[in-house]
Write a protein that holds these residues in place. Structure first.
Motif, short mmCIF file in Angstrom:
data_model
loop_
_atom_site.label_atom_id
_atom_site.label_comp_id
_atom_site.label_asym_id
_atom_site.label_seq_id
_atom_site.Cartn_x
_atom_site.Cartn_y
_atom_site.Cartn_z
N SER A 1 0.83 -1.21 0.00
CA SER A 1 0.00 0.00 0.00
C SER A 1 0.86 1.25 0.00
CB SER A 1 -0.89 0.02 1.25
OG SER A 1 -1.86 -0.96 1.18
N ILE A 2 0.34 2.32 -0.59
CA ILE A 2 0.98 3.63 -0.51
C ILE A 2 0.41 4.30 0.73
CG2 ILE A 2 1.16 5.92 -1.56
CD1 ILE A 2 0.92 4.55 -4.29
N GLN A 3 1.26 4.59 1.70
CA GLN A 3 0.81 5.17 2.95
C GLN A 3 1.21 6.63 3.11
OE1 GLN A 3 2.52 1.83 5.36
NE2 GLN A 3 0.58 2.08 6.42
N GLN A 4 2.21 7.08 2.36
CA GLN A 4 2.64 8.47 2.50
C GLN A 4 3.04 9.02 1.14
OE1 GLN A 4 5.56 9.06 5.56
NE2 GLN A 4 5.66 11.26 5.24
N ILE A 5 2.56 10.23 0.86
CA ILE A 5 2.78 10.90 -0.42
C ILE A 5 3.25 12.32 -0.14
CG2 ILE A 5 1.68 11.68 -2.56
CD1 ILE A 5 -0.62 9.63 -1.71
N THR A 6 4.24 12.77 -0.90
CA THR A 6 4.68 14.17 -0.82
C THR A 6 4.66 14.75 -2.23
OG1 THR A 6 6.13 13.58 1.03
CG2 THR A 6 6.50 15.71 -0.02
N ILE A 7 3.99 15.89 -2.39
CA ILE A 7 3.92 16.59 -3.68
C ILE A 7 4.57 17.96 -3.50
CG2 ILE A 7 2.42 17.51 -5.49
CD1 ILE A 7 0.30 15.44 -4.57
N TYR A 8 5.48 18.32 -4.40
CA TYR A 8 6.26 19.55 -4.28
C TYR A 8 5.74 20.62 -5.24
CZ TYR A 8 9.38 16.48 -1.79
OH TYR A 8 9.89 15.58 -0.88
N PHE A 9 5.87 21.88 -4.83
CA PHE A 9 5.40 23.03 -5.62
C PHE A 9 6.58 23.96 -5.88
CE2 PHE A 9 1.77 21.23 -3.61
CZ PHE A 9 0.76 21.37 -4.53
N ASP A 10 6.99 24.01 -7.13
CA ASP A 10 8.13 24.83 -7.55
C ASP A 10 7.81 26.31 -7.38
OD1 ASP A 10 10.08 26.25 -9.00
OD2 ASP A 10 10.24 24.69 -10.52
N PRO A 11 8.64 27.06 -6.64
CA PRO A 11 8.35 28.47 -6.40
C PRO A 11 8.43 29.33 -7.66
CG PRO A 11 10.53 27.92 -5.57
CD PRO A 11 9.88 26.63 -5.98
N VAL B 1 0.39 28.61 -1.87
CA VAL B 1 -0.10 27.23 -1.86
C VAL B 1 -0.73 26.95 -0.48
CG1 VAL B 1 0.50 24.82 -2.23
CG2 VAL B 1 1.76 26.60 -3.43
N GLN B 2 -1.91 26.31 -0.49
CA GLN B 2 -2.59 25.99 0.76
C GLN B 2 -3.49 24.78 0.58
OE1 GLN B 2 -5.50 29.18 1.65
NE2 GLN B 2 -4.90 29.98 -0.35
N LEU B 3 -3.88 24.19 1.70
CA LEU B 3 -4.80 23.06 1.64
C LEU B 3 -6.15 23.52 1.12
CD1 LEU B 3 -4.11 21.24 5.02
CD2 LEU B 3 -3.56 20.42 2.73
N GLY B 4 -6.78 22.67 0.32
CA GLY B 4 -8.13 22.94 -0.15
C GLY B 4 -9.15 22.49 0.87
N ASP B 5 -10.41 22.56 0.49
CA ASP B 5 -11.51 22.23 1.40
C ASP B 5 -11.67 20.73 1.65
OD1 ASP B 5 -12.09 24.89 1.62
OD2 ASP B 5 -13.63 24.85 0.06
N THR B 6 -11.24 19.89 0.71
CA THR B 6 -11.48 18.46 0.87
C THR B 6 -10.18 17.66 0.83
OG1 THR B 6 -11.76 18.09 -1.51
CG2 THR B 6 -13.74 18.63 -0.25
N GLN B 7 -10.13 16.64 1.66
CA GLN B 7 -9.05 15.66 1.66
C GLN B 7 -9.72 14.30 1.92
OE1 GLN B 7 -6.10 16.79 0.75
NE2 GLN B 7 -6.80 18.89 0.92
N PRO B 8 -9.12 13.20 1.46
CA PRO B 8 -9.74 11.90 1.69
C PRO B 8 -9.83 11.56 3.18
CG PRO B 8 -8.01 11.74 0.04
CD PRO B 8 -7.92 13.10 0.64
N SER B 9 -10.86 10.88 3.55
CA SER B 9 -11.06 10.46 4.93
C SER B 9 -9.94 9.50 5.35
CB SER B 9 -12.42 9.75 5.05
OG SER B 9 -12.61 9.29 6.35
N GLY B 10 -9.44 9.68 6.57
CA GLY B 10 -8.42 8.80 7.10
C GLY B 10 -7.00 9.19 6.77
N TRP B 11 -6.82 10.30 6.07
CA TRP B 11 -5.48 10.77 5.72
C TRP B 11 -5.14 11.99 6.56
CZ3 TRP B 11 -1.98 8.81 2.07
CH2 TRP B 11 -2.43 7.66 1.41
N PHE C 1 10.92 25.14 -2.23
CA PHE C 1 9.70 24.51 -2.68
C PHE C 1 8.74 24.35 -1.50
CE2 PHE C 1 12.17 23.68 -6.26
CZ PHE C 1 11.50 22.95 -7.23
N ALA C 2 7.48 24.63 -1.73
CA ALA C 2 6.45 24.26 -0.77
C ALA C 2 6.17 22.78 -1.00
CB ALA C 2 5.19 25.07 -1.01
N PHE C 3 5.69 22.10 0.03
CA PHE C 3 5.28 20.73 -0.22
C PHE C 3 4.10 20.33 0.63
CE2 PHE C 3 8.68 20.16 2.93
CZ PHE C 3 8.17 19.21 3.80
N PHE C 4 3.32 19.41 0.07
CA PHE C 4 2.15 18.82 0.71
C PHE C 4 2.51 17.38 1.02
CE2 PHE C 4 -1.62 16.10 -0.20
CZ PHE C 4 -2.38 16.45 0.89
N ASP C 5 2.34 16.98 2.28
CA ASP C 5 2.65 15.62 2.69
C ASP C 5 1.41 15.06 3.38
OD1 ASP C 5 5.07 13.69 3.17
OD2 ASP C 5 3.92 13.73 5.04
#
Length: 144
Positions: free
Chosen positions: A52-62, A68-78, A97-101
């Protein structure tokens, strides 16, 4: 003439040797929400790993993204973490770089797809934005 030959050889190599290749796929749709602001809705497909994929990191090139900010929805349990900008000591090749983990103990099973990861950002320059760097992280060892 030589360039066309090299392209044919490359394509033949892909056909012969690339048939069993697969990769974790992250896709997104971008919706303009006003001016240069976009909502990015990501989908992750586990089509290559033996677990299973348990952790993901997405980078945002400046050079291409700002605010960059979190949106209104994210999957349940994450569980989400968001860092702006990244620490040059932690990520020397991605300084600034900003990043979302995000992490889930159950993860995305083999052959499964999960959507609903939403982020908002302003684009610098023309849309659509270029491809993004991402890592699939082993949450036990932090290896990518």
């Amino acid at each position: 003439m030589k360039v066309g030959h090299y392209i044919r050889v490359f394509l033949l190599g892909l056909v012969l040797f690339g048939q069993n290749c697969a990769a974790t796929t992250i896709t997104y749709t971008a919706s303009n929400i006003g001016g240069t602001s976009y909502a990015f809705n990501y989908k992750v497909t586990n089509d290559s790993l033996d677990r299973s994929i348990q952790q993901i990191t997405i980078y945002f090139d400046p050079e291409h993204f700002t605010n960059v900010q979190l949106g209104d929805t994210q999957p349940s349990g994450w569980e989400d973490a968001f860092v702006v900008p990244s620490d040059p000591i932690l990520l020397p090749g991605l300084s600034g770089f900003a990043f979302f983990d995000t992490f889930s103990p159950t993860g995305i099973g083999i052959g499964s797809t999960l959507g609903g990861f939403t982020l908002i950002a302003d684009l610098i320059g023309a849309a659509p934005p270029p491809g993004q760097v991402f890592h699939i992280v082993d949450p036990t060892t932090f290896a990518t």
